[in-house]
Design an enzyme around this catalytic site. Structure first.
Site, mmCIF file in Angstrom:
data_model
loop_
_atom_site.group_PDB
_atom_site.id
_atom_site.type_symbol
_atom_site.label_atom_id
_atom_site.label_comp_id
_atom_site.label_asym_id
_atom_site.label_seq_id
_atom_site.Cartn_x
_atom_site.Cartn_y
_atom_site.Cartn_z
ATOM 1 N N ARG A 256 0.855 -1.182 0.000
ATOM 2 C CA ARG A 256 0.000 0.000 0.000
ATOM 3 C C ARG A 256 0.896 1.239 0.000
ATOM 4 N NH1 ARG A 256 -3.817 2.710 4.762
ATOM 5 N NH2 ARG A 256 -4.861 4.170 3.358
ATOM 6 N N HIS A 257 0.390 2.319 -0.535
ATOM 7 C CA HIS A 257 1.118 3.598 -0.531
ATOM 8 C C HIS A 257 1.349 4.086 0.900
ATOM 9 C CE1 HIS A 257 -2.627 5.562 0.583
ATOM 10 N NE2 HIS A 257 -3.225 4.876 -0.373
ATOM 11 N N ARG B 11 -1.042 9.718 3.548
ATOM 12 C CA ARG B 11 -1.646 10.655 2.597
ATOM 13 C C ARG B 11 -2.624 11.580 3.310
ATOM 14 N NH1 ARG B 11 -6.868 9.333 2.290
ATOM 15 N NH2 ARG B 11 -7.571 7.165 2.196
ATOM 16 N N ARG C 227 -0.384 9.109 -5.542
ATOM 17 C CA ARG C 227 0.220 8.649 -4.287
ATOM 18 C C ARG C 227 0.889 7.277 -4.428
ATOM 19 N NH1 ARG C 227 -5.252 8.892 -3.673
ATOM 20 N NH2 ARG C 227 -6.414 6.952 -3.332
ATOM 21 N N ASP D 58 -4.833 0.113 -0.026
ATOM 22 C CA ASP D 58 -5.287 -0.762 1.062
ATOM 23 C C ASP D 58 -6.287 -1.792 0.546
ATOM 24 O OD1 ASP D 58 -7.250 1.120 0.549
ATOM 25 O OD2 ASP D 58 -7.393 1.855 2.610
#
Length: 425
Positions: free
Chosen positions: A41-42, A45, A110, A287
């Site tokens: 996942r990034h 944010r 992102r 996610d």
């Protein structure tokens, strides 16, 4: 700018710092590591979509735009890249090469930026790759494609069969019962947020906003104390991550194409180490992607995958037999080995195909075609009626066209006295 809670920053940053020698992870009793898929996942944010009554819904309160990676998120992924370097140091070279690693991201700012920050930690330039002594970084390609064309990672390419299956599930007794159970929560959140909330996904979207604002030390409205951070709202937010892959059919059409690609790459690599040439294949996503993958594999425990949550699918050769291990790196430096259903922590690739046969799809176009045979009687009747209506209109147009053509041809086949002078014999 509002300061982030210092204790939370310390936990997050320390969590991803690399300490100690973990090279033993690369070779163990389960065989020699030859390939790994990494899906993460990034990083941290900003909120994506503030709710109407959000006191922090003004853009001026945030350092970057909505849904953008923050400096903390960049640091998180830089540290994860260093961790990946340490774990797979014996698998990949010190110098970046396109023959060593392939990186794919969803077409979202992102995730693209997270991939780039991650690679900065994984492949810091050395020697001849140090193109600018003042910048300890090198450009590395990150591949992507528009989300509406991506059936693998973003999984947002149009798939009518999936849309129908999801609609059918949301009408199921289990899902209707779930919504009925939390109807009071839905009404409470709708009243105070100013935004209609009537599903687990709606709860998760709001919960995510509150989580980020709380993380950034922004005082939450008084009404949130009744529902946040724990309790039903937190549970339902986590439950939302199971919705998109709740049935084998949904899992097959949502993330099955990605799993199929991973398994096929494992098969190719186990036959020939040069196919593919790379030893690491990285996916930068969300996610929901992490949850969809874990849930489809029967490995998901209800939770919200945190920033930089990472799934590692490792291929090893043990006595020439390809073996697969799956790890989940959630909130600690050490990834957690997952117990593959009906197989164990280390599973032969051949058996893996058997276990997950129901969720491994065929061609995308074939799988996503909506057949009337898969519909309920009610839906099939509606679609059949629409089909007959459309078919009738087309038939009518064809009949009218034929009549027009015949009429025109008939007129052309007879002389018109207006266009010649008759000569009497």
């Amino acid at each position: 700018m509002i300061l982030i809670k210092s204790w939370l920053v310390a936990i997050i940053l320390c969590k991803y710092l690399v300490h100690g020698d973990q090279s033993s992870n690369n070779v163990d009793e389960n065989g020699k590591l030859i390939f790994v898929h990494v899906l993460f996942r990034h990083g941290d944010r900003t909120p994506i979509d503030p709710y109407p009554n959000d006191p922090w819904g003004n853009r001026t309160f945030w350092p970057v735009g909505w849904g953008q990676l923050t400096n903390l998120g960049k640091q998180q992924h830089y540290n994860l890249g260093k961790w990946l370097r340490n774990r797979y140091d014996n698998l990949i070279s010190d110098k970046y090469s396109k023959d060593t690693v392939f990186i794919r991201s969803t077409d979202v700012d992102r995730t693209l930026m997270s991939a780039e920050a991650d690679l900065a930690g994984l492949f810091p330039p050395t020697k001849d790759q140090l193109w600018n002594p003042s910048i300890p970084w090198q450009p590395i390609p990150v591949h992507t494609m528009p989300e509406n064309m991506d059936e693998l990672l973003a999984a947002k390419k149009s798939c009518p069969a999936y849309d129908y299956a999801l609609k059918k599930y949301k009408k199921s007794e289990d899902f209707v019962r779930l919504n009925k159970r939390f109807q009071g929560l839905y009404e409470y959140l709708t009243e105070h947020s100013g935004k209609k909330v009537d599903s687990p996904t709606g709860v998760n979207n709001l919960y995510n906003n509150l989580f980020i604002e709380d993380l950034y030390n922004m005082s939450l409205p008084e009404w949130t104390k009744k529902v946040y951070p724990g309790g039903d709202m937190q549970w339902l937010a986590a439950r939302s991550f199971a919705t998109n892959t709740y049935t084998p059919k949904l899992a097959r059409l949502k993330v099955g194409f990605l799993i199929k690609e991973m398994f096929q790459r494992f098969s190719n690599k186990s036959v020939s180490l040069s196919n593919p040439k790379q030893s690491v294949w990285i996916y930068s996503a969300h996610d929901t992607t992490v949850a969809n993958l874990l849930n489809a594999l029967g490995l998901f425990e209800l939770h919200t995958p945190p920033y930089t949550a990472c799934v590692l699918l490792e291929l090893r050769l043990k006595d020439d037999v390809p073996m697969v291990q799956i790890f989940y790196k959630n909130s600690t430096n050490d990834p957690h080995p997952m117990y593959i259903p009906h197989c164990g922590i280390s599973c032969p690739l051949e058996k893996l195909y058997q276990i997950y046969d129901a969720i491994i799809p065929g061609r995308f176009e074939d799988e996503c075609r909506l057949s009337i045979l898969t519909m309920t009687y009610e839906d099939a009747e509606i679609n059949a009626s629409m089909g007959f209506l459309i078919g009738g209109c087309i038939l009518l147009l064809l009949v009218l066209s034929v009549i027009a053509i015949l009429t025109f041809s008939r007129r052309r086949s007879y002389p018109d006295s207006r266009w010649y002078t008759r000569i009497d014999s």
